[in-house]
Design a protein around this motif. Structure first.
Motif, PDB file in Angstrom:
ATOM      1  N   SER A  87       1.097   2.418  11.011  1.00  0.00           N
ATOM      2  CA  SER A  87       1.953   3.595  10.870  1.00  0.00           C
ATOM      3  C   SER A  87       1.201   4.912  11.034  1.00  0.00           C
ATOM      4  O   SER A  87       1.827   5.969  11.137  1.00  0.00           O
ATOM      5  CB  SER A  87       2.613   3.595   9.485  1.00  0.00           C
ATOM      6  OG  SER A  87       1.672   3.947   8.467  1.00  0.00           O
ATOM      7  N   ARG A  88      -0.120   4.880  11.035  1.00  0.00           N
ATOM      8  CA  ARG A  88      -0.875   6.132  10.968  1.00  0.00           C
ATOM      9  C   ARG A  88      -0.574   7.065  12.125  1.00  0.00           C
ATOM     10  O   ARG A  88      -0.420   8.277  11.941  1.00  0.00           O
ATOM     11  CB  ARG A  88      -2.373   5.829  10.875  1.00  0.00           C
ATOM     12  CG  ARG A  88      -2.772   5.258   9.517  1.00  0.00           C
ATOM     13  CD  ARG A  88      -4.231   4.851   9.465  1.00  0.00           C
ATOM     14  NE  ARG A  88      -4.557   4.251   8.161  1.00  0.00           N
ATOM     15  CZ  ARG A  88      -5.368   3.230   7.995  1.00  0.00           C
ATOM     16  NH1 ARG A  88      -5.972   2.679   9.049  1.00  0.00           N
ATOM     17  NH2 ARG A  88      -5.600   2.747   6.793  1.00  0.00           N
ATOM     18  N   GLU A 138      -4.639   7.263   0.841  1.00  0.00           N
ATOM     19  CA  GLU A 138      -4.042   5.934   0.856  1.00  0.00           C
ATOM     20  C   GLU A 138      -4.508   5.127  -0.349  1.00  0.00           C
ATOM     21  O   GLU A 138      -5.678   5.212  -0.748  1.00  0.00           O
ATOM     22  CB  GLU A 138      -4.392   5.212   2.158  1.00  0.00           C
ATOM     23  CG  GLU A 138      -3.789   5.916   3.373  1.00  0.00           C
ATOM     24  CD  GLU A 138      -4.111   5.278   4.703  1.00  0.00           C
ATOM     25  OE1 GLU A 138      -3.497   5.668   5.702  1.00  0.00           O
ATOM     26  OE2 GLU A 138      -4.998   4.388   4.740  1.00  0.00           O
ATOM     27  N   ARG A 159      -1.198  -3.863   4.198  1.00  0.00           N
ATOM     28  CA  ARG A 159      -2.183  -2.951   4.778  1.00  0.00           C
ATOM     29  C   ARG A 159      -2.056  -2.865   6.296  1.00  0.00           C
ATOM     30  O   ARG A 159      -2.370  -1.830   6.890  1.00  0.00           O
ATOM     31  CB  ARG A 159      -3.595  -3.399   4.378  1.00  0.00           C
ATOM     32  CG  ARG A 159      -4.662  -2.379   4.710  1.00  0.00           C
ATOM     33  CD  ARG A 159      -5.937  -2.635   3.919  1.00  0.00           C
ATOM     34  NE  ARG A 159      -5.756  -2.425   2.499  1.00  0.00           N
ATOM     35  CZ  ARG A 159      -5.789  -1.230   1.923  1.00  0.00           C
ATOM     36  NH1 ARG A 159      -5.971  -0.139   2.650  1.00  0.00           N
ATOM     37  NH2 ARG A 159      -5.640  -1.116   0.618  1.00  0.00           N
ATOM     38  N   CYS A 217       0.840  -1.190   0.000  1.00  0.00           N
ATOM     39  CA  CYS A 217       0.000   0.000   0.000  1.00  0.00           C
ATOM     40  C   CYS A 217       0.881   1.246   0.000  1.00  0.00           C
ATOM     41  O   CYS A 217       2.066   1.190   0.340  1.00  0.00           O
ATOM     42  CB  CYS A 217      -0.907   0.029   1.225  1.00  0.00           C
ATOM     43  SG  CYS A 217      -2.045  -1.374   1.324  1.00  0.00           S
ATOM     44  N   MET A 218       0.284   2.370  -0.364  1.00  0.00           N
ATOM     45  CA  MET A 218       1.015   3.634  -0.404  1.00  0.00           C
ATOM     46  C   MET A 218       0.179   4.737   0.238  1.00  0.00           C
ATOM     47  O   MET A 218      -1.029   4.805   0.001  1.00  0.00           O
ATOM     48  CB  MET A 218       1.349   4.008  -1.848  1.00  0.00           C
ATOM     49  CG  MET A 218       2.280   5.214  -2.003  1.00  0.00           C
ATOM     50  SD  MET A 218       1.431   6.809  -2.141  1.00  0.00           S
ATOM     51  CE  MET A 218       0.802   6.740  -3.818  1.00  0.00           C
ATOM     52  N   ARG A 219       0.828   5.561   1.032  1.00  0.00           N
ATOM     53  CA  ARG A 219       0.193   6.776   1.556  1.00  0.00           C
ATOM     54  C   ARG A 219       0.836   7.976   0.889  1.00  0.00           C
ATOM     55  O   ARG A 219       2.063   8.093   0.853  1.00  0.00           O
ATOM     56  CB  ARG A 219       0.344   6.881   3.070  1.00  0.00           C
ATOM     57  CG  ARG A 219      -0.325   8.160   3.650  1.00  0.00           C
ATOM     58  CD  ARG A 219      -0.132   8.275   5.155  1.00  0.00           C
ATOM     59  NE  ARG A 219      -0.786   7.182   5.850  1.00  0.00           N
ATOM     60  CZ  ARG A 219      -0.136   6.244   6.555  1.00  0.00           C
ATOM     61  NH1 ARG A 219       1.181   6.270   6.645  1.00  0.00           N
ATOM     62  NH2 ARG A 219      -0.804   5.270   7.146  1.00  0.00           N
ATOM     63  N   TYR A 227       4.285   0.815   1.858  1.00  0.00           N
ATOM     64  CA  TYR A 227       4.315  -0.132   2.980  1.00  0.00           C
ATOM     65  C   TYR A 227       4.117  -1.550   2.448  1.00  0.00           C
ATOM     66  O   TYR A 227       3.410  -1.752   1.452  1.00  0.00           O
ATOM     67  CB  TYR A 227       3.205   0.192   3.979  1.00  0.00           C
ATOM     68  CG  TYR A 227       3.367   1.548   4.634  1.00  0.00           C
ATOM     69  CD1 TYR A 227       3.959   1.677   5.874  1.00  0.00           C
ATOM     70  CD2 TYR A 227       2.934   2.700   3.987  1.00  0.00           C
ATOM     71  CE1 TYR A 227       4.115   2.916   6.473  1.00  0.00           C
ATOM     72  CE2 TYR A 227       3.088   3.950   4.573  1.00  0.00           C
ATOM     73  CZ  TYR A 227       3.684   4.052   5.812  1.00  0.00           C
ATOM     74  OH  TYR A 227       3.837   5.287   6.389  1.00  0.00           O
ATOM     75  N   VAL A 252       7.930   0.006   6.209  1.00  0.00           N
ATOM     76  CA  VAL A 252       8.195   0.914   5.092  1.00  0.00           C
ATOM     77  C   VAL A 252       9.208   0.286   4.154  1.00  0.00           C
ATOM     78  O   VAL A 252      10.282  -0.141   4.576  1.00  0.00           O
ATOM     79  CB  VAL A 252       8.708   2.279   5.597  1.00  0.00           C
ATOM     80  CG1 VAL A 252       9.231   3.127   4.435  1.00  0.00           C
ATOM     81  CG2 VAL A 252       7.597   3.021   6.324  1.00  0.00           C
ATOM     82  N   LEU A 301       0.601  -0.348   6.998  1.00  0.00           N
ATOM     83  CA  LEU A 301       0.050   0.969   6.698  1.00  0.00           C
ATOM     84  C   LEU A 301      -0.803   1.464   7.851  1.00  0.00           C
ATOM     85  O   LEU A 301      -0.659   2.607   8.315  1.00  0.00           O
ATOM     86  CB  LEU A 301      -0.777   0.893   5.418  1.00  0.00           C
ATOM     87  CG  LEU A 301      -1.506   2.169   4.998  1.00  0.00           C
ATOM     88  CD1 LEU A 301      -0.538   3.166   4.372  1.00  0.00           C
ATOM     89  CD2 LEU A 301      -2.635   1.851   4.022  1.00  0.00           C
TER      90      LEU A 301
END
Length: 204
Positions: free
Chosen positions: A168-169, A192, A162, A105-107, A159, A139, A165
């Motif tokens: 990490s929030r 996200e 999920r 996933c990517m933020r 990341y 990461v 991810l």
């Protein structure tokens, strides 16, 4: 290194067809362009959003490729997209993933700053932000872009899954708050995405 990003929103029910077109014909078209150094394709299938980043070894290569591809790119996205935004960036710092596992996933965080503070924003991103993001569990890649004259920056963090991810929030929110204070920036958006493709070409 330089990057062009394409941000498209549209009907979630049509997003899969757009993804397949970009994965197949889109990648072939990009690979044929001089100076091409890779891409990332990211999707929010539920809301109907695509984020595409293409990497180029010079500003000229980026512009020439846009001149060559913009018509066909619009045709590939048109069945899905109701709005398309294109931005051009310089790469401030990057640690691109060598391999991206299924489920990654990517933020993406977008920030605004006074163009007079561009050097301060770049220094903050290269130093404090980059080091602390890379230390967060899960990461596997970080990319930081900037448009100095427009006073805008974008940070994408990949990341491994999920769960990483989600966990990490909290730490990232704390880091973001510290960074915007230090760099005299404001947060424009945080989004996200599912990772569809990340690939590097050549020496990038």
């Amino acid at each position: 290194m330089f990057v062009r990003t394409v941000y498209a929103v549209g009907d979630p029910q049509k997003i899969d067809a757009a993804i397949e077109a970009l994965k197949d014909e889109g990648r072939m078209l990009l690979a044929a362009q001089p100076g091409y150094r890779g891409m990332g394709l990211f999707a929010d299938r539920e809301l109907g959003k695509l984020s595409i980043g293409t990497w180029w070894d010079s500003e000229k290569a980026r512009q020439d490729s846009d001149d060559a591809l913009h018509t066909r790119r619009s045709e590939l996205l048109r069945p899905f997209a109701t709005a398309i935004t294109i931005d051009n960036w310089e790469v401030i710092a990057a640690s691109r993933p060598e391999q991206t596992p299924t489920g990654a996933c990517m933020r993406m965080s977008r920030l605004d700053f006074d163009p007079m503070d561009a050097d301060l924003a770049a220094e903050t991103m290269r130093g404090m932000v980059m080091d602390r993001l890379k230390a967060i569990p899960g990461v596997i890649g970080v990319a930081m872009f900037m448009n100095r004259s427009a006073g805008r920056s974008s940070i994408g963090v990949v990341y491994r899954d999920r769960t990483a991810l989600a966990q990490s929030r909290g730490p990232v929110a704390q880091l973001r708050d510290e960074a915007v204070g230090k760099a005299h920036s404001t947060v424009r958006s945080v989004e996200e995405f599912e990772v569809i493709i990340t690939e590097s070409v050549g020496d990038s």
